[in-house]
Design a protein around this motif. Structure first.
Motif, mmCIF file in Angstrom:
data_model
loop_
_atom_site.group_PDB
_atom_site.id
_atom_site.type_symbol
_atom_site.label_atom_id
_atom_site.label_comp_id
_atom_site.label_asym_id
_atom_site.label_seq_id
_atom_site.Cartn_x
_atom_site.Cartn_y
_atom_site.Cartn_z
ATOM 1 N N GLY A 177 129.379 -72.879 50.456
ATOM 2 C CA GLY A 177 128.117 -72.346 49.957
ATOM 3 C C GLY A 177 128.267 -70.970 49.348
ATOM 4 N N ARG B 144 122.660 -76.691 51.585
ATOM 5 C CA ARG B 144 121.652 -77.196 50.652
ATOM 6 C C ARG B 144 120.290 -76.656 51.097
ATOM 7 N N ASP C 109 129.061 -83.476 56.241
ATOM 8 C CA ASP C 109 127.611 -83.342 56.373
ATOM 9 C C ASP C 109 127.109 -83.913 57.696
ATOM 10 N N ARG D 200 125.964 -79.145 42.733
ATOM 11 C CA ARG D 200 125.631 -80.374 43.446
ATOM 12 C C ARG D 200 126.858 -81.227 43.744
ATOM 13 N N PRO E 14 118.924 -72.096 52.712
ATOM 14 C CA PRO E 14 119.916 -72.973 53.335
ATOM 15 C C PRO E 14 120.157 -72.700 54.815
ATOM 16 N N THR F 153 128.060 -78.737 53.210
ATOM 17 C CA THR F 153 127.655 -77.896 52.089
ATOM 18 C C THR F 153 126.235 -77.408 52.318
#
Length: 434
Positions: free
Chosen positions: A333, A312, A294, A378, A316, A310
């Protein structure tokens, strides 16, 4: 896979026989028949060895479950199965995707996703004029300008292909060859390519004149333009200049025999690593491959050989660009369309050498990789990349740095790590998994 596949086929046939009961969606009987017929064809074709078909079978399992009375998620399951059928490739899969898309547009006439899938299936079958009409129907419902531009470009390409065929037909004197070229409007790509090439070969050889004839030169130029357009991957993964795709085999080669660490992104770990003379920084630098997850995404930072992120947020693709340098970038994803769009908008040219391809975008639930249910959307990025690297079973050493004491991961993820830990050193903040 064989037992699971056989069991799924049997379950589909049983449900299809008893379809039409109370509480069942009106489209369910037809969908069950389609799934049963396609699964039977797959069974007759022999062992399933490619990952695309494996994903498709898993999607069909989800779809048949959603056909049960009182079940939810049927429409989304239809679209997912259709997309996976197209990704698997082949004319039979495209026909199956089209049949699913027809059911989907019947279920929801104002679904832009259903009309897009129908257009893509027709496109894959080479039925270009029909594909254009379905794409145009999609555009009447599509409010997102960026997504609309992608479909608009495809419509322009399909129309240009048609114009090239019509123009080439006007250049050949034989009515039979002209008819062959016009018939290619509704031919799959490989058939269209071969049919056009056959006409060009005959015209080039006719009369011994060859390319000295201006009409033959124009025909050859039309064929070259047709090939360039036809050979464009209509669903290619969007990669910036200088970056190459990497799938599971390439990632396995990258970590083969090497020491790998996944570093926690906690502020305390980052602060300790930046401290002058940091023992933690020296320890991390001793690994062959350093994995970080991240953000932060921009500027300069500590050594990162593999960056995992990832998707989010909603949507996104509007997050910050991934500008921080990394050797390999893995983007997790789903669905595929959102994943591709995020790559287009957030990857930075020159910021990575390799990018994980679409086959790595959902490793936990992908039946071609781990294929585990129940993790949900999640799951932390650190756990996802850790599970993927552990599954590939190629690293000489695989450690977590900064994930002690327990609690830095959600309970279920921490339980998996604890069950697979071979050694833990709280002083060095190191957890060894291999």
């Amino acid at each position: 896979m064989g037992q699971t596949f056989t069991g799924l086929l049997k379950a589909v046939r049983t449900r299809a026989t008893s379809a039409g009961g109370t509480g069942q969606a009106p489209a369910a009987p037809a969908l069950l028949r389609l799934c049963g017929d396609h699964l039977a064809a797959l069974a007759a074709a022999g062992p399933i060895e490619d990952t695309g078909t494996t994903r498709l079978v898993a999607s069909l399992g989800t779809l048949t479950t959603a056909c049960a009375p009182g079940a939810e998620g049927l429409f989304d399951a239809v679209l997912r199965a259709g997309r996976d059928a197209l990704e698997a490739g082949g004319e039979d899969r495209a026909r199956f995707a089209l049949a699913l898309a027809v059911e989907a547009t019947g279920m929801r006439e104002r679904s832009k996703g259903a009309w897009r899938l129908r257009g893509q299936a027709l496109d894959a079958l080479g039925r270009r004029d029909e594909a254009v009409r379905m794409y145009e129907r999609h555009l009447t419902l599509q409010q997102d300008e960026a997504a609309a531009r992608e479909i608009t470009r495809r419509i322009e390409t399909l129309r240009e292909l048609g114009a090239l065929l019509d123009g080439a037909a006007a250049l050949v004197p034989e009515a039979e060859d002209a008819a062959r070229l016009r018939a290619l409007h509704d031919a799959p790509a490989d058939r269209a390519r071969a049919g056009f090439a056959d006409v060009v070969r005959r015209r080039t050889a006719a009369g011994g004149v060859g390319l000295a004839d201006p009409e033959v030169r124009r025909l050859t130029a039309s064929y070259a333009a047709f090939r360039r357009l036809l050979d464009r991957d209509r669903m290619a993964d969007p990669l910036p200049a200088g970056a190459g795709p990497v799938g599971a085999p390439g990632l396995r080669r990258l970590i083969q025999g090497r020491s790998v660490c996944v570093v926690a992104g906690a502020p305390r770990i980052a602060e300790e690593e930046r401290a002058p003379g940091s023992a933690l920084a020296r320890r991390i630098d001793g690994y062959d491959l350093v994995v970080r997850c991240d953000g932060p995404h921009g500027g300069t930072g500590p050594r990162t050989d593999l960056h995992a992120v990832t998707l989010r947020g909603d949507p996104p693709w509007t997050g910050p660009a991934w500008g921080r340098r990394a050797g390999v970038r893995l983007v997790f994803g789903d669905p595929l369309a959102d994943w591709r769009r995020a790559l287009r908008t957030r990857l930075v040219p020159g910021a990575q050498d390799h990018i994980g391809d679409a086959s790595l975008r959902r490793p936990l639930t992908d039946p071609a990789l781990l294929g585990e249910d129940g993790w949900g959307g999640r799951t932390t990025t650190a756990f996802t990349v850790l599970r993927l690297l552990h599954f590939l079973d190629a690293a000489d050493r695989l450690d977590l740095i900064g994930f002690t004491p327990p609690g830095r991961l959600p309970p279920r993820e921490q339980a998996w790590v604890t069950a697979h830990t071979t050694h833990e050193d709280a002083t060095e903040l190191r957890t060894e998994l291999r």
